[in-house]
Design a protein around this motif. Structure first.
Motif, short mmCIF file in Angstrom:
data_model
loop_
_atom_site.label_atom_id
_atom_site.label_comp_id
_atom_site.label_asym_id
_atom_site.label_seq_id
_atom_site.Cartn_x
_atom_site.Cartn_y
_atom_site.Cartn_z
N ALA A 123 -6.50 10.14 -3.89
CA ALA A 123 -7.25 10.12 -2.62
C ALA A 123 -7.55 8.68 -2.20
O ALA A 123 -7.40 8.32 -1.02
CB ALA A 123 -8.55 10.91 -2.77
N GLU A 124 -7.91 7.85 -3.18
CA GLU A 124 -8.22 6.45 -2.89
C GLU A 124 -6.97 5.69 -2.41
O GLU A 124 -7.02 4.94 -1.42
CB GLU A 124 -8.80 5.79 -4.16
N ALA A 125 -5.85 5.89 -3.09
CA ALA A 125 -4.59 5.23 -2.69
C ALA A 125 -4.15 5.69 -1.30
O ALA A 125 -3.64 4.89 -0.50
CB ALA A 125 -3.50 5.50 -3.72
N CYS A 126 -4.35 6.98 -1.01
CA CYS A 126 -3.97 7.53 0.29
C CYS A 126 -4.83 6.95 1.41
O CYS A 126 -4.33 6.63 2.49
CB CYS A 126 -4.10 9.05 0.30
N ARG A 127 -6.14 6.82 1.15
CA ARG A 127 -7.02 6.25 2.18
C ARG A 127 -6.66 4.79 2.44
O ARG A 127 -6.59 4.36 3.60
CB ARG A 127 -8.49 6.33 1.73
N LYS A 128 -6.42 4.04 1.37
CA LYS A 128 -6.02 2.63 1.52
C LYS A 128 -4.72 2.52 2.33
O LYS A 128 -4.60 1.68 3.23
CB LYS A 128 -5.85 2.02 0.12
N CYS A 129 -3.77 3.37 2.01
CA CYS A 129 -2.47 3.36 2.69
C CYS A 129 -2.63 3.76 4.16
O CYS A 129 -2.02 3.15 5.05
CB CYS A 129 -1.51 4.28 1.96
N ALA A 130 -3.45 4.77 4.41
CA ALA A 130 -3.68 5.20 5.80
C ALA A 130 -4.25 4.06 6.63
O ALA A 130 -3.83 3.81 7.77
CB ALA A 130 -4.61 6.40 5.83
N GLU A 131 -5.21 3.33 6.05
CA GLU A 131 -5.81 2.20 6.77
C GLU A 131 -4.78 1.12 7.12
O GLU A 131 -4.73 0.63 8.24
CB GLU A 131 -6.94 1.56 5.94
N GLU A 132 -3.96 0.78 6.11
CA GLU A 132 -2.92 -0.24 6.36
C GLU A 132 -1.92 0.24 7.41
O GLU A 132 -1.49 -0.53 8.28
CB GLU A 132 -2.19 -0.60 5.06
N ALA A 136 0.84 -1.21 0.00
CA ALA A 136 0.00 0.00 0.00
C ALA A 136 0.88 1.26 0.00
O ALA A 136 0.56 2.24 -0.68
CB ALA A 136 -0.93 0.00 1.22
N CYS A 137 1.96 1.23 0.76
CA CYS A 137 2.86 2.40 0.82
C CYS A 137 3.61 2.59 -0.50
O CYS A 137 3.73 3.73 -0.99
CB CYS A 137 3.88 2.25 1.95
N SER A 138 4.13 1.50 -1.07
CA SER A 138 4.84 1.62 -2.36
C SER A 138 3.91 2.16 -3.43
O SER A 138 4.29 3.04 -4.21
CB SER A 138 5.37 0.25 -2.81
N ASN A 139 2.70 1.65 -3.45
CA ASN A 139 1.72 2.11 -4.44
C ASN A 139 1.37 3.57 -4.22
O ASN A 139 1.31 4.37 -5.16
CB ASN A 139 0.46 1.24 -4.37
N CYS A 140 1.13 3.95 -2.98
CA CYS A 140 0.72 5.33 -2.67
C CYS A 140 1.84 6.31 -3.04
O CYS A 140 1.56 7.40 -3.56
CB CYS A 140 0.36 5.44 -1.19
N ALA A 141 3.09 5.92 -2.81
CA ALA A 141 4.22 6.79 -3.17
C ALA A 141 4.19 7.09 -4.67
O ALA A 141 4.35 8.25 -5.09
CB ALA A 141 5.54 6.13 -2.79
#
Lengths: 108, 108, 108, 108
Positions: free
Chosen positions: A93-102, A11-16
Motif C-alpha cells: 500500500a505504501e509503495a503504491c501510494r508513493k508511486c501514485a504521487e510520482e 517509484a514505478c520499478s519499485n512498486c512493480a
C-alpha cells in the motif's frame, strides 16, 4: 537516464516489484480467499508499473497517458492492500501510494 | 521483499531501464544503421531483465533458470554495447555486466 | 510475420492468454488454497509465453534459448494444472502441452 | 476464455506480434533514420497491446481503462506506419486499426 523522469521511474520499478512480492505472499496466507482481490490488483498494478517505467525510460510520447493510468491503478491497489494487516500488504500500500504521487506529478 | 534476491532484483530492474534508455538513444543517433544490433539486443535484454526481476519478487520456482538465461543475454548485450563510444552504450554495457554477475551468482 | 515461427508464436500467444484466464478463475474457486501453486505457475507461464512470442516476432538471436525455457515452464504448468478437474485448469494444461511441443520443435 | 472479450483479446494479441515484427523489419531497412518514430511507436504499441490482452484475460477491473489507452496508442501507431510503403508497415497499420476498433468497442 531521462533525468526528469528519474524519481518516477524508480517509484514505478519499485512498486512493480513490491506488488509481485505481495501477490506471492498473499497466495501463502491461510485466508487466501480474502486476499483474492488484493492478488488481482497486485497483478494489474505490477504490469502497469513495469510498463510505465519502461515507457518513461524510452521517453515515450505516451509516457504521461501511461502514468495517468498507472496512478489510477496504484490508488486502487493501495486502497485494497491498505485494508489488510499483513506486513506485505501494508508495504505494498505504501509503495503504491508513493508511486501514485510520482505518476500524478509526472502526468500533470 | 525476498531479501536473498534483493541485490539481483535491483540489478535486473536497473538493467531493464538502462536498456530501454539505450534503445531510444540509439534510435536518435545519426548512425542508426550501425546501432541496429544494439537496439535489438537492448529490447531482448530489457524484456528478460524485467521478467527476471518479477520472477524473483514472486519467489518463482524458475527464478534460477530465468536468471541463467538473463545472464546470457546480458553478456551479449554488454559485448555489443561495449563496442560503441556513445555514453548511453557504455552505461548500458556496465549495467548489463553488473546484472550478468548478479544473475550468475543467483543461478549458481 | 516470420513465417517459420508462426505456429509457435500462435501457440505461445494463446498459452499466455489461457494462463492468465486460468489464474483468475483459480482465484475465484472456493478451494483457492489448493490452487496456489497453479496460480503461481500460471503467472510464470504467462510471462515467459508472452516474452517468447515477442522474441520470435522480433526474430531475436535468443529465440531458441527463450523457447527452450518456455517449454520447460509450460511442462511444469501443464503437469500442475492437469491435476485439477476445473475446466479452466484442463484447458490450461492442454494449451501448455501444445505450447511446449511447439517450443521444443523450435528450440531443436 | 472470457468470451465477451474474445475478439478484442485476439486483436490485441495479434497487434502486439505484428508491432514487434514491424519494429525488427524497420531496423533492417536502409533508411532506418526515417523509421525511428515508427520503431518507437511499435514498441509502445506492442507493450500496451500485450498488457491489454492479459488484463482482459484476467477479467481485470481496469480492462476498459487499459483498452481505452490501447486504442489511443494503436491509432497513433497506425497513422505513423500508414505513411510508409513497406509491406510490414502497411500490415502493421492495418493490425493497429483493427485493434483500435475492437478496443474502442470494448471501452465504450
Amino acid at each position: 537516464m531521462n533525468s526528469q523522469y528519474q524519481a518516477c521511474i524508480e517509484a514505478c520499478s519499485n512498486c512493480a516489484i513490491v506488488c509481485q512480492t505481495c501477490s506471492t505472499a498473499c497466495l501463502r496466507e491461510d485466508n487466501v480467499k480474502m486476499m483474492a482481490r488484493c492478488i488481482a490488483l497486485d497483478m494489474d498494478c505490477a504490469d502497469i508499473c513495469a510498463m510505465a517505467a519502461a515507457a518513461m525510460a524510452r521517453n515515450s510520447e505516451f509516457a504521461k497517458d501511461i502514468c495517468k493510468l498507472c496512478a489510477k491503478i496504484c490508488r486502487a491497489c493501495a486502497e485494497e492492500c491498505g485494508k489488510h494487516d499483513h506486513d506485505h500488504c501494508q508495504e505494498c500500500a505504501e509503495a503504491c501510494r508513493k508511486c501514485a504521487e510520482e505518476c500524478e506529478r509526472m502526468a500533470a
